[in-house]
Write a protein that holds these residues in place. Structure first.
Motif, short mmCIF file in Angstrom:
data_model
loop_
_atom_site.label_atom_id
_atom_site.label_comp_id
_atom_site.label_asym_id
_atom_site.label_seq_id
_atom_site.Cartn_x
_atom_site.Cartn_y
_atom_site.Cartn_z
N GLU A 225 46.57 -103.09 116.40
CA GLU A 225 47.42 -101.91 116.63
C GLU A 225 46.58 -100.64 116.73
N GLN A 226 45.57 -100.53 115.86
CA GLN A 226 44.71 -99.35 115.89
C GLN A 226 43.94 -99.27 117.20
N ILE A 227 43.49 -100.42 117.69
CA ILE A 227 42.78 -100.45 118.97
C ILE A 227 43.71 -100.02 120.10
N GLY A 228 44.94 -100.53 120.08
CA GLY A 228 45.90 -100.13 121.10
C GLY A 228 46.22 -98.65 121.05
N LEU A 229 46.33 -98.12 119.81
CA LEU A 229 46.65 -96.71 119.63
C LEU A 229 45.51 -95.81 120.10
N GLU A 230 44.31 -96.09 119.62
CA GLU A 230 43.18 -95.20 119.89
C GLU A 230 42.58 -95.42 121.29
N LEU A 231 42.17 -96.65 121.57
CA LEU A 231 41.49 -96.90 122.85
C LEU A 231 42.48 -96.97 124.00
N GLY A 232 43.65 -97.54 123.73
CA GLY A 232 44.69 -97.51 124.76
C GLY A 232 45.13 -96.08 125.04
N GLU B 32 43.25 -93.43 124.77
CA GLU B 32 42.22 -92.79 125.59
C GLU B 32 42.39 -93.14 127.07
N MET B 33 42.76 -94.39 127.34
CA MET B 33 42.98 -94.81 128.72
C MET B 33 44.17 -94.06 129.32
N LEU B 34 45.22 -93.87 128.53
CA LEU B 34 46.38 -93.12 129.03
C LEU B 34 45.98 -91.68 129.36
N SER B 35 45.20 -91.08 128.49
CA SER B 35 44.81 -89.68 128.69
C SER B 35 43.90 -89.50 129.90
N SER B 36 43.07 -90.50 130.17
CA SER B 36 42.11 -90.39 131.27
C SER B 36 42.64 -90.93 132.59
N GLY B 37 43.86 -91.48 132.56
CA GLY B 37 44.39 -92.09 133.77
C GLY B 37 43.70 -93.37 134.13
N GLY B 38 43.22 -94.09 133.13
CA GLY B 38 42.42 -95.29 133.38
C GLY B 38 43.22 -96.54 133.69
N PHE B 39 44.52 -96.51 133.50
CA PHE B 39 45.32 -97.69 133.83
C PHE B 39 45.67 -97.65 135.32
N PRO B 40 45.36 -98.71 136.06
CA PRO B 40 45.61 -98.70 137.51
C PRO B 40 47.06 -98.97 137.88
N SER B 41 47.91 -99.22 136.90
CA SER B 41 49.33 -99.48 137.17
C SER B 41 50.15 -98.83 136.07
N SER B 42 51.38 -98.46 136.41
CA SER B 42 52.28 -97.91 135.40
C SER B 42 52.98 -99.01 134.61
N THR B 43 52.72 -100.27 134.97
CA THR B 43 53.20 -101.43 134.20
C THR B 43 52.00 -102.07 133.54
N ILE B 44 52.04 -102.17 132.22
CA ILE B 44 50.89 -102.67 131.45
C ILE B 44 51.32 -103.89 130.65
#
Length: 342
Positions: free
Chosen positions: A226-233, A235-247
């Motif tokens: 959960e901590q990994i999803g919160l922190e590192l996930g 960061e990906m949300l903030s940087s626009g690092g997810f290539p899809s809006s469905t994860i």
């Protein structure tokens, strides 16, 4: 012996006037002595407040009534629920379950195996750490103790019982592709074989549907998913690092952390107008229906996995036969659980 504290079974037998072998027979199997004798012993136990040393009794048996249960992280509600069901099955069958946790660390898993082995268990139900496990230690243990492995398919023991990731992941990928933007796949550094199988199943399913797979790995490791999803996930949300809006997350615990990260950033998760992204997971973790919004996922068939694991171990114990070298795998299909997050 009036007024003396009774410390041993010999003293207890002498105090109540019943032979030591008969008393021992009662503690091994109460139903094996006559009812009148059983009633006398049970009344004397109440009167003298005598508590036998069950550990010592087990050590003197050729075959103990102990079943070892080892999981990687007992504080995880997923494993806690599996253990609760297994424990109940063992108790109902007249066995003494001993539950141990590796706390996510190899040396603690090895110590747990050594402790379990010292109890001379009738059999064992193991969910190994996986990548972090000491395979040789697991192999040594399983050579001496009838062993059924569940959840994490490490190649030891007579049988593995778990989930069919190559059925469950394509099922949720198909659903997500039919109902919105095709999903990317969020994973962390794999901790057990399930993680790799789920990634491979995602890639296979996307290619079969004619889409390019998009795997996003965050660099977190360990069991604080959960901590990994919160922190590192996050960061990906903030940087626009997810290539899809469905994860699609590799497991529900990562997804729970990612939903929290989206909330912190004011991003609405779910369907429809105003929603910035969809999030889905895998496992139907006991807490997944309590997230905001509740998590769409694939349920593992907890009850079937538990029942088959325990029944298979009991069959091994009863038959006295070891099928080492002819290891079997039993997989159960998952079920799509539709909730508001995707």
């Amino acid at each position: 012996m009036s007024g003396r504290e009774i410390r041993t079974m010999e003293e207890f037998a002498e105090a109540i006037g019943i032979s030591r072998p008969t008393v021992s027979k009662y503690f091994n199997d109460p139903a094996s002595v006559r009812k009148t004798t059983r009633d006398r012993i049970e009344a004397a136990l109440e009167e003298h407040h005598y508590q036998p040393n069950i550990f010592a009794i087990n050590q003197n048996r050729k075959a103990t009534k102990c079943i070892g249960i080892l999981v990687p992280y007992l504080s995880d509600p997923f494993f806690a629920e599996m253990v609760r069901l297994m424990e109940r099955r063992c108790i109902d069958a007249g066995f003494w379950p001993v539950i141990l946790s590796a706390h996510g660390e190899q040396h603690l898993e090895n110590e747990a195996l050594a402790t379990m082995r010292s109890l001379r268990p009738t059999g064992a139900l193991l969910a190994p750490l996986g990548r972090a496990s000491d395979l040789k230690a697991l192999e040594r243990f399983a050579r001496n103790v009838p062993t059924v492995v569940f959840d994490s398919n490490v190649p030891v023991g007579e049988t593995f019982v778990g989930s069919n990731n190559f059925q469950s992941i394509p099922m949720i990928v198909d659903y997500l592709c039919r109902t919105g933007e095709p999903p990317c796949f969020m994973e962390m550094q794999p901790v057990n074989p399930n993680a790799n199988k789920r990634r491979d199943a995602y890639i296979m399913a996307m290619e079969k549907l004619g889409y390019d797979p998009q795997v996003v790995r965050v660099e977190g490791s360990g069991w604080e998913f959960e901590q990994i999803g919160l922190e590192l996930g996050g960061e990906m949300l903030s940087s626009g690092g997810f290539p899809s809006s469905t994860i699609l997350c590799s497991n529900d615990r990562l997804a729970i952390g990612l939903i929290a990260a989206a909330f912190e950033r004011g991003l609405r998760v779910g369907h429809g107008q105003g929603c910035a992204l969809r999030v889905a997971g895998h496992d139907d973790h006991p807490l997944s229906r309590f997230t905001t919004p509740p998590l769409t996922t694939v349920s593992q068939d907890y009850m079937s996995i538990v029942n088959k694991s325990v029944a298979t171990l009991f069959d091994l114990v009863e038959s006295g036969e070891r099928n080492q070298g002819n290891r079997t795998e039993i997989l159960f299909d998952g079920k799509l659980i539709l909730r508001s997050s995707a």
